[in-house]
Design a protein around this motif. Structure first.
Motif, PDB file in Angstrom:
ATOM      1  N   UNK A  41       0.817  -1.208   0.000  1.00  0.00           N
ATOM      2  CA  UNK A  41       0.000   0.000   0.000  1.00  0.00           C
ATOM      3  C   UNK A  41       0.847   1.252   0.000  1.00  0.00           C
ATOM      4  N   UNK A  42       1.911   1.262   0.800  1.00  0.00           N
ATOM      5  CA  UNK A  42       2.808   2.418   0.831  1.00  0.00           C
ATOM      6  C   UNK A  42       3.484   2.623  -0.518  1.00  0.00           C
ATOM      7  N   UNK A  43       3.850   1.519  -1.175  1.00  0.00           N
ATOM      8  CA  UNK A  43       4.504   1.625  -2.486  1.00  0.00           C
ATOM      9  C   UNK A  43       3.561   2.242  -3.514  1.00  0.00           C
ATOM     10  N   UNK A  44       2.272   1.884  -3.473  1.00  0.00           N
ATOM     11  CA  UNK A  44       1.329   2.473  -4.418  1.00  0.00           C
ATOM     12  C   UNK A  44       1.105   3.957  -4.139  1.00  0.00           C
ATOM     13  N   UNK A  45       1.159   4.356  -2.878  1.00  0.00           N
ATOM     14  CA  UNK A  45       1.076   5.785  -2.560  1.00  0.00           C
ATOM     15  C   UNK A  45       2.296   6.527  -3.098  1.00  0.00           C
ATOM     16  N   UNK A  46       3.467   5.883  -3.032  1.00  0.00           N
ATOM     17  CA  UNK A  46       4.677   6.499  -3.581  1.00  0.00           C
ATOM     18  C   UNK A  46       4.598   6.640  -5.093  1.00  0.00           C
ATOM     19  N   UNK A  47       3.859   5.742  -5.742  1.00  0.00           N
ATOM     20  CA  UNK A  47       3.689   5.840  -7.189  1.00  0.00           C
ATOM     21  C   UNK A  47       3.112   7.194  -7.591  1.00  0.00           C
ATOM     22  N   UNK A  48       2.226   7.745  -6.762  1.00  0.00           N
ATOM     23  CA  UNK A  48       1.589   9.017  -7.094  1.00  0.00           C
ATOM     24  C   UNK A  48       2.582  10.171  -7.069  1.00  0.00           C
ATOM     25  N   UNK A  49       3.646  10.033  -6.269  1.00  0.00           N
ATOM     26  CA  UNK A  49       4.633  11.107  -6.160  1.00  0.00           C
ATOM     27  C   UNK A  49       5.861  10.878  -7.025  1.00  0.00           C
ATOM     28  N   UNK A  50       6.096   9.641  -7.445  1.00  0.00           N
ATOM     29  CA  UNK A  50       7.314   9.314  -8.192  1.00  0.00           C
ATOM     30  C   UNK A  50       7.254   9.890  -9.604  1.00  0.00           C
ATOM     31  N   UNK A  51       8.419  10.296 -10.096  1.00  0.00           N
ATOM     32  CA  UNK A  51       8.548  10.812 -11.452  1.00  0.00           C
ATOM     33  C   UNK A  51       9.769  10.168 -12.105  1.00  0.00           C
ATOM     34  N   UNK A  52       9.655   9.901 -13.390  1.00  0.00           N
ATOM     35  CA  UNK A  52      10.749   9.287 -14.112  1.00  0.00           C
ATOM     36  C   UNK A  52      10.658   7.772 -14.058  1.00  0.00           C
ATOM     37  N   UNK A  53      11.170   7.078 -15.082  1.00  0.00           N
ATOM     38  CA  UNK A  53      11.023   5.621 -15.146  1.00  0.00           C
ATOM     39  C   UNK A  53      11.716   4.877 -14.003  1.00  0.00           C
ATOM     40  N   UNK A  54      12.829   5.404 -13.515  1.00  0.00           N
ATOM     41  CA  UNK A  54      13.549   4.693 -12.454  1.00  0.00           C
ATOM     42  C   UNK A  54      12.799   4.794 -11.134  1.00  0.00           C
ATOM     43  N   UNK A  55      12.396   5.999 -10.754  1.00  0.00           N
ATOM     44  CA  UNK A  55      11.698   6.160  -9.473  1.00  0.00           C
ATOM     45  C   UNK A  55      10.334   5.472  -9.492  1.00  0.00           C
ATOM     46  N   UNK A  56       9.617   5.620 -10.600  1.00  0.00           N
ATOM     47  CA  UNK A  56       8.343   4.908 -10.704  1.00  0.00           C
ATOM     48  C   UNK A  56       8.577   3.408 -10.681  1.00  0.00           C
ATOM     49  N   UNK A  57       9.627   2.960 -11.376  1.00  0.00           N
ATOM     50  CA  UNK A  57       9.956   1.536 -11.381  1.00  0.00           C
ATOM     51  C   UNK A  57      10.312   1.026  -9.995  1.00  0.00           C
ATOM     52  N   UNK A  58      11.053   1.825  -9.226  1.00  0.00           N
ATOM     53  CA  UNK A  58      11.416   1.404  -7.863  1.00  0.00           C
ATOM     54  C   UNK A  58      10.177   1.292  -6.976  1.00  0.00           C
ATOM     55  N   UNK A  59       9.251   2.239  -7.108  1.00  0.00           N
ATOM     56  CA  UNK A  59       8.003   2.143  -6.335  1.00  0.00           C
ATOM     57  C   UNK A  59       7.228   0.905  -6.732  1.00  0.00           C
ATOM     58  N   UNK A  60       7.182   0.606  -8.014  1.00  0.00           N
ATOM     59  CA  UNK A  60       6.476  -0.564  -8.512  1.00  0.00           C
ATOM     60  C   UNK A  60       7.190  -1.835  -8.095  1.00  0.00           C
ATOM     61  N   UNK A  61       8.524  -1.781  -7.995  1.00  0.00           N
ATOM     62  CA  UNK A  61       9.283  -2.926  -7.461  1.00  0.00           C
ATOM     63  C   UNK A  61       8.836  -3.240  -6.043  1.00  0.00           C
ATOM     64  N   UNK A  62       8.709  -2.192  -5.224  1.00  0.00           N
ATOM     65  CA  UNK A  62       8.267  -2.400  -3.847  1.00  0.00           C
ATOM     66  C   UNK A  62       6.896  -3.019  -3.770  1.00  0.00           C
ATOM     67  N   UNK A  63       5.996  -2.582  -4.661  1.00  0.00           N
ATOM     68  CA  UNK A  63       4.644  -3.125  -4.639  1.00  0.00           C
ATOM     69  C   UNK A  63       4.655  -4.609  -4.977  1.00  0.00           C
ATOM     70  N   UNK A  64       5.396  -4.984  -6.014  1.00  0.00           N
ATOM     71  CA  UNK A  64       5.378  -6.379  -6.442  1.00  0.00           C
ATOM     72  C   UNK A  64       6.209  -7.267  -5.515  1.00  0.00           C
TER      73      UNK A  64
END
Length: 241
Positions: A112-135
């Motif tokens: 859940x925290x990782x999906x909240x970070x997705x809303x603030x993340x920008x760029x493929x690496x940061x968004x990818x890292x947030x998505x890594x945490x979710x999965x």
């Protein structure tokens, strides 16, 4: 170790025509009697709804909101795959010494925290890292819930109960994908969807923390029994030999 049972196919040969409806009813009957296993199915149903609110429109979000190229979209999906592998490995290690309740609870909170970070993340690496945490969180949760089912369901009911539990879990994906598309078409606010999905996983984590899963111990999984679980609804069908 539980004694081997006759396989469903061998049992079906001795009982006449096979019926999927009868197998589903038998699976549901067991789930109603074992609240810990039922909790894993209901939790998966709710989690799939939340995460598919994001997954259904992920490519559209990355390309339309951020203007990512196909290669950058691929980077995000590569992070997603890496997260799933990490979560599976981590879950396998944790379930050997930790009870499943805390693993599922904290995995849900992390996802859940990782999906909240997705809303603030920008760029493929940061968004990818947030998505890594979710999965990674989802992978650890899946290992824990699957282990609960494998260990607590009797061998002769395993296929029917697992099939029914997975049917329940996956039933939320089509409505979630439809809801995500309708919301995006009407409101065009993917960030609101991410926040809702993240908060939904945190709410599910709070529910699991007070569910029958919290009473399961590592010993329960090793012995294949859990206090308060009902016996199988039916005795195994005779093996026709």
């Amino acid at each position: 170790m539980r004694p081997p049972r006759a396989t469903a196919s061998r049992q079906a040969k001795g009982q006449g025509r096979w019926s999927m409806a009868a197998d589903v009813r038998e699976g549901l009957r067991f789930l109603r009697g074992d609240r810990a296993v039922l909790t894993t199915a209901v939790t998966s149903f709710a989690c799939n709804f939340g995460v598919w609110l994001l997954l259904a429109n992920l490519v559209y979000y990355l390309s339309s909101y951020h203007g990512f190229t196909p290669g950058e979209v691929g980077v995000v999906y590569a992070f997603q795959g890496a997260g799933a592998v990490v979560g599976a490995l981590l879950g396998g290690r944790l379930i050997r010494s930790w009870p499943p309740g805390p693993i599922v609870t904290w995995s849900l909170a992390g996802g859940g925290a990782a999906m909240l970070l997705m809303a603030a993340a920008r760029g493929p690496v940061l968004i990818g890292l947030a998505w890594t945490g979710q999965f990674a969180a989802a992978g650890a949760m899946v290992v824990a819930t699957a282990t609960v089912r494998q260990r607590l369901v009797p061998d002769h009911l395993l296929g029917r109960v697992l099939g029914t539990a997975r049917m329940i879990a996956f039933a939320s994906i089509p409505p979630a994908a439809l809801a995500a598309g309708l919301f995006e078409s009407a409101v065009r606010d993917a960030y609101a969807v991410m926040v809702f999905a993240g908060l939904s996983w945190l709410a599910i984590a709070a529910g699991v923390a007070r569910s029958p899963l919290r009473r399961l111990t590592a010993d329960d999984l090793r012995t294949g029994t859990a206090a308060g679980s009902a016996p199988p609804a039916e005795s195994p069908r005779p093996d026709p030999g």
